[in-house]
Design a protein around this motif. Structure first.
Motif, PDB file in Angstrom:
ATOM      1  N   ILE A   1       0.837  -1.207   0.000  1.00 27.79           N
ATOM      2  CA  ILE A   1       0.000   0.000   0.000  1.00 27.79           C
ATOM      3  C   ILE A   1       0.875   1.262   0.000  1.00 27.79           C
ATOM      4  CG2 ILE A   1      -0.397   0.609   2.441  1.00 27.79           C
ATOM      5  CD1 ILE A   1      -3.186  -0.037  -0.112  1.00 27.79           C
ATOM      6  N   TYR A   2       2.038   1.182   0.627  1.00 29.09           N
ATOM      7  CA  TYR A   2       2.993   2.297   0.633  1.00 29.09           C
ATOM      8  C   TYR A   2       3.408   2.633  -0.799  1.00 29.09           C
ATOM      9  CZ  TYR A   2       7.761   4.267   1.175  1.00 29.09           C
ATOM     10  OH  TYR A   2       8.897   5.024   1.081  1.00 29.09           O
ATOM     11  N   ARG A   3       3.711   1.610  -1.583  1.00 32.70           N
ATOM     12  CA  ARG A   3       4.147   1.818  -2.969  1.00 32.70           C
ATOM     13  C   ARG A   3       2.971   2.203  -3.871  1.00 32.70           C
ATOM     14  NH1 ARG A   3       9.186   0.571  -2.231  1.00 32.70           N
ATOM     15  NH2 ARG A   3       9.561  -0.772  -0.421  1.00 32.70           N
ATOM     16  N   ALA A   4       1.808   1.635  -3.586  1.00 32.51           N
ATOM     17  CA  ALA A   4       0.602   2.007  -4.339  1.00 32.51           C
ATOM     18  C   ALA A   4       0.231   3.465  -4.061  1.00 32.51           C
ATOM     19  CB  ALA A   4      -0.551   1.085  -3.960  1.00 32.51           C
TER      20      ALA A   4
ATOM     21  N   TRP B   1       2.247   5.894  -3.317  1.00 33.91           N
ATOM     22  CA  TRP B   1       3.158   6.768  -4.082  1.00 33.91           C
ATOM     23  C   TRP B   1       2.604   6.977  -5.495  1.00 33.91           C
ATOM     24  CZ3 TRP B   1       5.535   5.985  -8.727  1.00 33.91           C
ATOM     25  CH2 TRP B   1       6.388   7.006  -9.152  1.00 33.91           C
ATOM     26  N   ALA B   2       2.136   5.910  -6.145  1.00 38.06           N
ATOM     27  CA  ALA B   2       1.612   6.001  -7.512  1.00 38.06           C
ATOM     28  C   ALA B   2       0.380   6.894  -7.566  1.00 38.06           C
ATOM     29  CB  ALA B   2       1.281   4.606  -8.041  1.00 38.06           C
ATOM     30  N   VAL B   3      -0.475   6.778  -6.555  1.00 38.59           N
ATOM     31  CA  VAL B   3      -1.683   7.621  -6.492  1.00 38.59           C
ATOM     32  C   VAL B   3      -1.289   9.083  -6.355  1.00 38.59           C
ATOM     33  CG1 VAL B   3      -3.663   8.232  -5.031  1.00 38.59           C
ATOM     34  CG2 VAL B   3      -3.218   5.830  -5.576  1.00 38.59           C
ATOM     35  N   ARG B   4      -0.350   9.371  -5.463  1.00 41.20           N
ATOM     36  CA  ARG B   4       0.059  10.769  -5.240  1.00 41.20           C
ATOM     37  C   ARG B   4       0.757  11.360  -6.464  1.00 41.20           C
ATOM     38  NH1 ARG B   4       1.667  10.405   1.092  1.00 41.20           N
ATOM     39  NH2 ARG B   4      -0.327  11.161   1.889  1.00 41.20           N
TER      40      ARG B   4
ATOM     41  N   TYR C   1      -5.519   5.446   0.603  1.00 41.45           N
ATOM     42  CA  TYR C   1      -5.139   6.349   1.697  1.00 41.45           C
ATOM     43  C   TYR C   1      -5.555   5.785   3.054  1.00 41.45           C
ATOM     44  CZ  TYR C   1      -5.205  10.177   4.986  1.00 41.45           C
ATOM     45  OH  TYR C   1      -5.014  10.938   6.123  1.00 41.45           O
ATOM     46  N   GLU C   2      -6.816   5.354   3.168  1.00 38.58           N
ATOM     47  CA  GLU C   2      -7.315   4.857   4.458  1.00 38.58           C
ATOM     48  C   GLU C   2      -6.571   3.590   4.892  1.00 38.58           C
ATOM     49  OE1 GLU C   2      -9.151   6.713   6.239  1.00 38.58           O
ATOM     50  OE2 GLU C   2     -10.059   8.055   4.774  1.00 38.58           O
ATOM     51  N   ARG C   3      -6.234   2.726   3.944  1.00 42.78           N
ATOM     52  CA  ARG C   3      -5.490   1.511   4.297  1.00 42.78           C
ATOM     53  C   ARG C   3      -4.075   1.853   4.758  1.00 42.78           C
ATOM     54  NH1 ARG C   3      -6.877  -3.418   0.074  1.00 42.78           N
ATOM     55  NH2 ARG C   3      -9.150  -3.349   0.312  1.00 42.78           N
ATOM     56  N   HIS C   4      -3.435   2.785   4.060  1.00 44.38           N
ATOM     57  CA  HIS C   4      -2.075   3.183   4.444  1.00 44.38           C
ATOM     58  C   HIS C   4      -2.085   3.777   5.854  1.00 44.38           C
ATOM     59  CE1 HIS C   4       1.887   5.385   3.133  1.00 44.38           C
ATOM     60  NE2 HIS C   4       2.074   4.510   4.093  1.00 44.38           N
TER      61      HIS C   4
ATOM     62  N   THR D   1       1.256   9.543   6.504  1.00 49.98           N
ATOM     63  CA  THR D   1       1.326   8.524   5.428  1.00 49.98           C
ATOM     64  C   THR D   1       2.360   8.960   4.406  1.00 49.98           C
ATOM     65  OG1 THR D   1      -0.539   9.622   4.314  1.00 49.98           O
ATOM     66  CG2 THR D   1      -1.060   7.720   5.700  1.00 49.98           C
ATOM     67  N   ASP D   2       3.605   8.969   4.834  1.00 49.30           N
ATOM     68  CA  ASP D   2       4.698   9.412   3.959  1.00 49.30           C
ATOM     69  C   ASP D   2       4.851   8.485   2.765  1.00 49.30           C
ATOM     70  OD1 ASP D   2       5.228  11.239   6.027  1.00 49.30           O
ATOM     71  OD2 ASP D   2       6.527   9.794   7.026  1.00 49.30           O
TER      72      ASP D   2
END
Length: 213
Positions: free
Chosen positions: A162-165, A167-170, A189-192, A211-212
């Motif tokens: 989710i951290y890497r996902a 990044w892709a969203v942002r 976002y909510e999962r992260h 959520t860096d």
């Protein structure tokens, strides 16, 4: 024990399959020995408090909210922001949206204690009715008795992905591009956010979670 490097490779492989952009330079996430998970009771308490707040955001009758708080003896479980929200007679549109999204946090937490069998790729929102039934049809003791915390490795697998996902969203949001169709930006976002709380990221409490990416 799975290493952070191995976890990163697996996450990137899944993201490639989903046609999600990858940043090879993102740091590794924590190793198992660096992580101390929240306790089962902490998780169940957070599930109960979030479910009550989400029920208010979904416009459950005030007497129902009062009943839930009394039934679970939940007075001390809420954050200061949640307490303020529960005292309000009318919520703003922004509050209704913001706290309805907490259903996604509950879904992830239910999964973390094996009360939801699996969490899919974060492309769709969760089943709200199932969430409320899972929580409100059981006492706190029943929830504790039926639950067991997933292995730290499984939780870190989800966090790394989710951290890497996220990044892709942002990146898509910053560059005004379309978010990959296999990802729902709100769910990601909510999962992260929730996973960072679960692993005690930077020892932050619920309202402080960062959520860096």
């Amino acid at each position: 024990m799975k290493s952070s490097k191995k976890r990163k490779k697996i996450s990137e492989k899944i993201l490639k399959t989903l046609k999600v952009p990858i940043n090879k330079h993102l740091p590794l996430t924590e190793n198992e020995e660096e992580v101390s998970l929240r306790t089962k009771e902490e998780i169940i308490d957070r599930i109960i408090s979030l479910a009550i707040v989400a029920a208010k955001a979904m416009e459950a009758p005030p007497e129902k909210i009062d009943d839930f708080i009394e039934r679970y003896k939940a007075y001390e479980l809420f954050t200061e922001e949640e307490q303020k929200l529960l005292k309000k007679t009318h919520l703003t549109q922004n509050e209704l949206i913001q706290y309805s999204w907490k259903l996604e946090c509950i879904w992830l937490l239910l999964w973390s204690v094996n009360l939801v069998s699996d969490i899919d790729v974060p492309a769709d929102t969760c089943n709200a009715e199932y969430v409320f039934e899972t929580v409100f049809l059981h006492s706190k003791q029943e929830l504790l008795d039926r639950s067991s915390i997933k292995p730290t490795s499984d939780i870190l697998d989800s966090l790394d992905f989710i951290y890497r996902a996220h990044w892709a969203v942002r990146e898509a949001q910053i560059n005004h591009l379309e978010v990959p169709s296999s990802l729902d930006e709100g769910v990601v976002y909510e999962r992260h956010y929730t996973l960072n709380w679960l692993v005690n990221y930077m020892d932050q409490e619920w309202e402080e979670i960062s959520t860096d990416t």
